[in-house]
Design an enzyme around this catalytic site. Sequence first.
Site, PDB file in Angstrom:
ATOM      1  N   ASP A 171      -9.085  -9.231  -9.336  1.00  0.00           N
ATOM      2  CA  ASP A 171      -7.611  -9.648 -10.398  1.00  0.00           C
ATOM      3  C   ASP A 171      -8.183  -8.894 -11.429  1.00  0.00           C
ATOM      4  OD1 ASP A 171      -5.968 -10.976 -11.747  1.00  0.00           O
ATOM      5  OD2 ASP A 171      -6.565 -13.102 -12.121  1.00  0.00           O
ATOM      6  N   GLY A 185       0.683  -1.279   0.045  1.00  0.00           N
ATOM      7  CA  GLY A 185      -0.535   0.257  -0.021  1.00  0.00           C
ATOM      8  C   GLY A 185       0.719   1.664   0.110  1.00  0.00           C
ATOM      9  N   ASP A 219       3.128  -1.257  -9.490  1.00  0.00           N
ATOM     10  CA  ASP A 219       4.233  -1.252  -9.578  1.00  0.00           C
ATOM     11  C   ASP A 219       4.620  -2.766  -8.525  1.00  0.00           C
ATOM     12  OD1 ASP A 219       6.991   0.192  -8.257  1.00  0.00           O
ATOM     13  OD2 ASP A 219       6.738  -0.710  -5.940  1.00  0.00           O
ATOM     14  N   LYS A 248       6.634  -0.133 -13.300  1.00  0.00           N
ATOM     15  CA  LYS A 248       7.584  -0.719 -13.048  1.00  0.00           C
ATOM     16  C   LYS A 248       8.159  -1.954 -13.813  1.00  0.00           C
ATOM     17  CE  LYS A 248       8.608  -3.632  -9.862  1.00  0.00           C
ATOM     18  NZ  LYS A 248       8.908  -3.361  -7.960  1.00  0.00           N
TER      19      LYS A 248
END
Length: 235
Positions: free
Chosen positions: A115, A76, A139, A179
Amino acid sequence: MAKDSTGRMRVTVKSAGRMKLSSKLWLERQLNDPYVAQAKRDGYRSRAAYKLLEIDDKHHFLKPGASVVDLGAAPGGWSQIAAKRVGATEGKGKVVAIDLLEMPEIVGVTFAQLDFLSPAAPEKLLAMIGGRVDVVMSDMAANTTGHRKTDQLRIVGLVEDAAAFACDVLKPGGTFVAKVFQSGADATLMTQLKRDFASVKHLKPQASRKDSSERYVLALGFRGPETTNWSNPPD
């Protein structure tokens, strides 16, 4: 303790019991990482919070009142930053955190345990947030196998999936940040993003470890859903 090359005190860990070398090295790295210590002092759930802070300080996409989706959000850290920056902690902007894992509550953040790869996920998100969003961020890192080429393909594949989701839910002019890891496997990804966004660039925040191939891709100025076709990549 011992001093490192910069003269700072460095914590070393003596092997205890059956601790594996990899576990020992990971623990030493955590204990000697200034961003880990700073995250604890600042109340952030992960050191990754500082990466998003740095990226947004330079590019200003987490604007007051904006709506944000954080993919693979647990634990988080990024959601915490987004909530503060867009004003969700004060009831202004909106932040939805999505993850397969449960995540403890964060002030100003709506959590959805689902999901994002599910075909129904974009519609669920749009219904939850009340329309298209300003920012999609990720990320996430794919699970690794130890086989370099396989891992590179998995990592790029995960970012492509996140980008496809972003194009399903972003407003025109929206932002996608995710990322990636430096490799030659992301050429198609970059081509697709440049088709769908006005500006696409790679970034390496100072909070990223110097010995890591970790990078971030920042795509600004989403051209709109009519331009996208992630099931049919460009040549």
